[in-house]
Scaffold this active site. Structure first.
Site, PDB file in Angstrom:
ATOM      1  N   LYS A   1      -6.363  -6.418   9.949  1.00  0.00           N
ATOM      2  CA  LYS A   1      -7.219  -5.226   9.585  1.00  0.00           C
ATOM      3  C   LYS A   1      -8.477  -5.482  10.716  1.00  0.00           C
ATOM      4  CE  LYS A   1      -5.627  -2.680   6.705  1.00  0.00           C
ATOM      5  NZ  LYS A   1      -4.867  -1.442   7.179  1.00  0.00           N
TER       6      LYS A   1
ATOM      7  N   ILE B   1      -2.881   4.787  -2.453  1.00  0.00           N
ATOM      8  CA  ILE B   1      -4.261   5.380  -2.353  1.00  0.00           C
ATOM      9  C   ILE B   1      -3.925   6.748  -1.671  1.00  0.00           C
ATOM     10  CG2 ILE B   1      -6.403   5.163  -0.762  1.00  0.00           C
ATOM     11  CD1 ILE B   1      -6.149   2.227  -1.041  1.00  0.00           C
TER      12      ILE B   1
ATOM     13  N   SER C   1     -10.442  -2.948   5.236  1.00  0.00           N
ATOM     14  CA  SER C   1     -10.278  -3.682   3.876  1.00  0.00           C
ATOM     15  C   SER C   1     -11.748  -4.544   3.963  1.00  0.00           C
ATOM     16  CB  SER C   1      -9.159  -4.490   3.781  1.00  0.00           C
ATOM     17  OG  SER C   1      -9.346  -5.277   2.506  1.00  0.00           O
TER      18      SER C   1
ATOM     19  N   ALA D   1      -1.251   4.002   6.146  1.00  0.00           N
ATOM     20  CA  ALA D   1      -0.130   3.121   6.418  1.00  0.00           C
ATOM     21  C   ALA D   1      -0.310   1.842   6.780  1.00  0.00           C
ATOM     22  CB  ALA D   1       0.931   3.961   7.382  1.00  0.00           C
ATOM     23  N   ALA D   2       0.106   0.691   5.925  1.00  0.00           N
ATOM     24  CA  ALA D   2      -0.074  -0.623   6.080  1.00  0.00           C
ATOM     25  C   ALA D   2       0.693  -1.266   5.230  1.00  0.00           C
ATOM     26  CB  ALA D   2      -1.464  -1.102   6.275  1.00  0.00           C
TER      27      ALA D   2
ATOM     28  N   TYR E   1      -2.922 -10.909   6.917  1.00  0.00           N
ATOM     29  CA  TYR E   1      -3.188  -9.390   6.547  1.00  0.00           C
ATOM     30  C   TYR E   1      -4.758  -9.074   6.930  1.00  0.00           C
ATOM     31  CZ  TYR E   1      -4.806  -5.479   3.787  1.00  0.00           C
ATOM     32  OH  TYR E   1      -5.129  -4.109   3.591  1.00  0.00           O
TER      33      TYR E   1
END
Length: 341
Positions: free
Chosen positions: A183, A12, A119, A76-77, A179
């Site tokens: 977030k 992205i 997300s 960044a992740a 995950y």
């Protein structure tokens, strides 16, 4: 405007950086180029931006890049569902600690604007209606149902199978895997930063992003990337459950436009605005696999009936708030996007 983009050499990040540079902004990219995201020897073309190779958790490197910036775009992740629970420390370190480091550096440098890559996974399961009880929030799916091939969630009150609908940004957050939990925590940290600094931020809840540059051959990629990797190797995409899982697949160029729009979007002091970033079109996972196979001339998908406890059944959302707040809407339809991927 001077913009720091963390993770700007990623899937992205690259089109986002390209659009920022094209708009005349001075862009610095901070990216670790970690090997489970980037191919060995990958030298990303960043369209005139300055690349600094480093980890956002490195306070000295981060501070020197945040200083003088007008806005920080934090992409960044570590993404994806992961392999198993052994990944938990890496996810929390990269995502939670990484976000905390960015927020601290922004505070110390006096940066008052952040765009955070969140997300749709923060919702867990999407929105559902019960014929008898109206809008309800389903609990985790039952393992015995999944083993029997009954994949749709049930009403927690009467046990009836629920009907999925679209979720809006005011829905409760209900992370179903590690995950997703990172977030959600990232959004909470962002709100704490905004309240204490009077800064303004956007938390962009990306849906299933696909398009050119999708990560390949990694278990941490999204479903579209995994299917494409299988097809590139001459193998049939393997579709879990019955393939009827509902998702919103949004092209990476549309996502990049949303990020760029958020860098100049209006927020109040101390305000974090959460926005869904999706195409607005519901597509099943099975239909995506079939469309990719057709576009790439590969073998037809195989529906396996397998399941993963951390997966959700249906999650699609309304992106009308992003259109109202940012003047943004998706422009690339799925057929066109897949043909160019």
């Amino acid at each position: 405007m001077r913009v720091l983009v963390t993770g700007g050499a990623g899937f992205i990040g690259r089109p986002t950086v390209s659009k920022l540079v094209a708009a005349g902004h001075e862009v610095t990219v901070l990216d670790s180029l970690r090997e489970d995201v980037h191919s060995r020897g990958d030298a990303p073309d960043l369209a005139g931006a300055r690349l600094v190779v480093g980890d956002v958790r490195d306070g000295e490197v981060l501070a020197s890049r945040v200083h003088g910036s007008d806005v920080v775009v934090h992409l960044a992740a570590k993404v994806g569902l992961g392999v198993d629970l052994d990944d938990v420390v890496d996810y929390v370190s990269d995502n939670d600690l990484g976000t905390a480091a960015v927020l601290r550096a922004a505070h110390r440098a006096g940066v008052g604007r952040i765009v955070f890559a969140s997300s749709m996974v923060v919702y867990g399961e999407g929105a559902y209606d019960c014929a008898q009880h109206g809008r309800v929030a389903p609990g985790p799916r039952r393992v015995n149902d999944l083993e029997a091939g009954l994949f749709d969630p049930r009403c927690p009150r009467c046990g009836a199978v629920l009907t999925p609908t679209v979720v809006t940004e005011d829905a409760p957050l209900d992370p179903r895997n590690v995950y997703a939990a990172t977030k959600v925590h990232g959004e909470h940290l962002l709100r704490a930063w905004a309240r204490e600094t009077d800064g303004g931020a956007f938390a962009l809840r990306f849906h299933n992003v696909y398009g050119p540059g999708m990560p390949r051959d990694t278990p941490y990629a999204g479903v579209a990337s995994l299917f494409r990797s299988e097809l590139a190797a001459g193998r049939a995409p393997r579709v879990f459950e019955d393939g009827a899982q509902r998702r919103d697949f949004v092209h990476v160029e549309d996502v990049a436009r949303a990020v760029v729009a958020a860098t100049t979007g209006v927020t109040g002091a101390g305000e974090v605005i959460a926005l869904n970033v999706g195409s607005g079109t519901v597509t099943t996972v099975g239909a995506l696999a079939a469309a990719l196979a057709e576009a790439l001339g590969g073998p037809a998908p195989v529906v396996t009936g397998q399941f993963r406890i951390g997966d959700v059944r249906h999650v699609t959302a309304s992106s009308t708030r992003a259109e109202r707040v940012l003047g943004w809407s998706a422009g690339v339809d799925l057929a066109t996007g897949l043909a160019a991927s």
